[in-house]
Design a protein around this motif. Structure first.
Motif, mmCIF file in Angstrom:
data_model
loop_
_atom_site.group_PDB
_atom_site.id
_atom_site.type_symbol
_atom_site.label_atom_id
_atom_site.label_comp_id
_atom_site.label_asym_id
_atom_site.label_seq_id
_atom_site.Cartn_x
_atom_site.Cartn_y
_atom_site.Cartn_z
ATOM 1 N N TRP A 210 62.716 68.163 -66.245
ATOM 2 C CA TRP A 210 63.616 68.208 -65.793
ATOM 3 C C TRP A 210 63.027 70.164 -65.932
ATOM 4 O O TRP A 210 62.640 70.322 -66.152
ATOM 5 N N GLY A 211 63.753 70.742 -64.787
ATOM 6 C CA GLY A 211 63.162 72.055 -64.388
ATOM 7 C C GLY A 211 62.329 71.641 -63.097
ATOM 8 O O GLY A 211 62.255 71.082 -62.749
ATOM 9 N N ASP A 212 61.563 73.133 -63.214
ATOM 10 C CA ASP A 212 60.360 72.900 -61.540
ATOM 11 C C ASP A 212 59.438 72.686 -62.403
ATOM 12 O O ASP A 212 58.009 72.969 -61.946
ATOM 13 N N GLY A 213 58.606 72.418 -64.307
ATOM 14 C CA GLY A 213 57.944 72.151 -64.569
ATOM 15 C C GLY A 213 56.862 73.363 -64.738
ATOM 16 O O GLY A 213 56.100 72.990 -65.329
ATOM 17 N N THR A 214 57.383 74.099 -64.148
ATOM 18 C CA THR A 214 56.491 75.497 -64.313
ATOM 19 C C THR A 214 57.102 76.393 -65.855
ATOM 20 O O THR A 214 55.621 76.995 -66.402
ATOM 21 N N ALA A 215 57.311 75.664 -66.768
ATOM 22 C CA ALA A 215 57.853 76.204 -68.135
ATOM 23 C C ALA A 215 56.767 75.937 -68.636
ATOM 24 O O ALA A 215 56.579 74.629 -69.106
ATOM 25 N N ARG A 216 56.498 77.129 -69.849
ATOM 26 C CA ARG A 216 54.934 76.225 -70.714
ATOM 27 C C ARG A 216 54.955 76.591 -72.122
ATOM 28 O O ARG A 216 56.186 77.183 -73.154
ATOM 29 N N ARG A 217 54.632 75.644 -73.013
ATOM 30 C CA ARG A 217 55.344 75.265 -74.077
ATOM 31 C C ARG A 217 53.116 74.992 -74.858
ATOM 32 O O ARG A 217 52.341 75.076 -74.306
ATOM 33 N N GLU A 218 53.259 75.539 -76.221
ATOM 34 C CA GLU A 218 52.671 75.260 -77.574
ATOM 35 C C GLU A 218 52.263 74.019 -77.959
ATOM 36 O O GLU A 218 53.775 74.259 -78.709
ATOM 37 N N ASP B 171 48.528 77.703 -74.284
ATOM 38 C CA ASP B 171 49.409 76.726 -73.471
ATOM 39 C C ASP B 171 49.641 76.369 -72.248
ATOM 40 O O ASP B 171 48.360 76.340 -72.284
ATOM 41 N N TYR B 172 49.761 75.252 -71.834
ATOM 42 C CA TYR B 172 50.427 74.897 -70.869
ATOM 43 C C TYR B 172 51.965 74.614 -69.948
ATOM 44 O O TYR B 172 52.287 74.536 -70.973
ATOM 45 N N SER B 173 51.547 74.434 -69.286
ATOM 46 C CA SER B 173 52.432 74.121 -68.351
ATOM 47 C C SER B 173 53.387 72.855 -68.395
ATOM 48 O O SER B 173 52.585 71.856 -68.744
ATOM 49 N N ILE B 174 55.008 72.533 -68.487
ATOM 50 C CA ILE B 174 55.087 70.979 -68.741
ATOM 51 C C ILE B 174 55.325 70.464 -67.356
ATOM 52 O O ILE B 174 54.240 68.954 -67.830
ATOM 53 N N ASN B 175 54.378 70.052 -66.598
ATOM 54 C CA ASN B 175 53.269 69.559 -64.690
ATOM 55 C C ASN B 175 52.289 69.299 -65.687
ATOM 56 O O ASN B 175 52.364 68.141 -65.313
ATOM 57 N N GLU B 176 51.397 70.556 -66.432
ATOM 58 C CA GLU B 176 50.124 70.106 -67.190
ATOM 59 C C GLU B 176 50.351 69.466 -67.880
ATOM 60 O O GLU B 176 49.741 67.989 -68.391
ATOM 61 N N TYR B 177 51.534 68.935 -68.879
ATOM 62 C CA TYR B 177 51.218 67.794 -69.848
ATOM 63 C C TYR B 177 51.622 66.545 -69.258
ATOM 64 O O TYR B 177 51.353 65.580 -69.782
#
Length: 308
Positions: free
Chosen positions: A199-207, A239-245
């Motif tokens: 979902w999205g471009d994957g650059t959003a970051r989450r912890e 935190d990490y980007s969605i792509n990194e997860y």
């Protein structure tokens, strides 16, 4: 201590009870059939009958973006009522200590990162989980009011970052990102799919913190409630980007396909990283790396949840 744990059958509750220090205490862990947290008189009666020395309020209606968007009324009403009933009943029954579990979604959607405890109620909330956030803010403020007006009460609020781990929900309709992606990439790998969507471009970051670490913090905090800040972030401070997860999970579950981004889907806040300055001053740091946490969570999924 005699401890009442609400939400004992949930991920956080089960990690608390599985902790190595849990055996030092006497636990009250009523199911929803035994104790209806939506019924104020039932909660008050239970508190007075069992007289816990501490309450850990970990119960709640929880879910990811899809669940929050589909059921905003339930997320607001049920979580608000549960918080008020538990806190008010504990106070009225003379319970001296209470640990209330909140959520980092309490922070304003445009707040500057990393998110400091003082930023709660300084701006508009993220619309995709606003109802849940309002309920958690209400309980947090009630803890503060009770502690401020009654010197014999140590009612504190934890604001954990996003959590994952053993005992998590892996159904994509009800789960948060990491367990949903574990199932998604596990199934894609077994089906030898060439690609999966993000979902999205994957650059959003989450912890995301391993839930066992939160349980470890709770046992660290129990004998220190009087000196603990009124409201305290508990997380990694990283935190990490969605792509990194997706990349870390893909490596662990064995998915070798490509990722395709669906830019039509909602992604929530662009970044949500909590400030851990007060946490470090309180003397605690998380211990589990992302790779190790995902590895242990995937192992649990294969043993316990793969056929759910």
């Amino acid at each position: 201590m005699k401890i009442l744990l609400t939400g004992a059958s949930g991920m956080v509750g089960r990690n608390i009870l599985a902790h190595k220090d849990a055996s030092d205490h006497e636990w009250l862990t009523p199911s929803s059939r035994e104790l209806d947290l939506l019924n104020h008189s039932s909660v008050l009666r239970y508190m007075r009958e069992h007289a816990p020395e501490l309450v850990i309020h970990a119960a709640g209606v929880v879910g990811g973006i899809q669940a929050n968007m589909a059921n905003p009324v339930k997320f607001l009403v049920d979580n608000t009522l549960m918080g008020i009933h538990v806190l008010e009943s504990a106070h009225a029954s003379g319970v001296p200590n209470l640990l209330n579990l909140a959520s980092s979604c309490m922070y304003p959607k445009d707040a500057e990162n990393p998110l400091k405890e003082s930023q709660v109620l300084t701006g508009a909330l993220e619309p995709t989980n606003e109802g849940y956030a309002l309920a958690k803010i209400t309980a947090s403020r009630l803890c503060e009011y009770i502690s401020r007006t009654d010197a014999g009460r140590h009612y504190r609020t934890l604001i954990p970052c996003n959590l994952y781990g053993k005992y998590d929900k892996f159904d994509p309709k009800h789960s948060h990102m990491i367990p949903a992606v574990i199932r998604k990439l596990h199934e894609a790998a077994r089906a030898e799919k060439a690609s999966v969507d993000i979902w999205g471009d994957g650059t959003a970051r989450r912890e995301f913190m391993y839930a066992e670490d939160l349980a470890d913090f709770i046992f660290y905090a129990l004998p220190r409630l009087a000196s603990m800040p009124q409201t305290l972030n508990v997380g990694l401070g990283q935190d990490y980007s969605i792509n990194e997860y997706y990349q870390v999970i893909a490596q662990i579950v064995g998915f070798e396909g490509r990722f395709e981004h669906d830019l039509t889907k909602p992604v929530g806040m662009k970044r949500k990283l909590i400030d851990t300055t007060l946490l470090q001053e309180f003397g605690w740091n998380s211990k589990t790396s992302l790779t190790e946490g995902v590895r242990q969570t995937y192992s649990y999924f294969l043993k316990e949840a793969v056929n759910d």
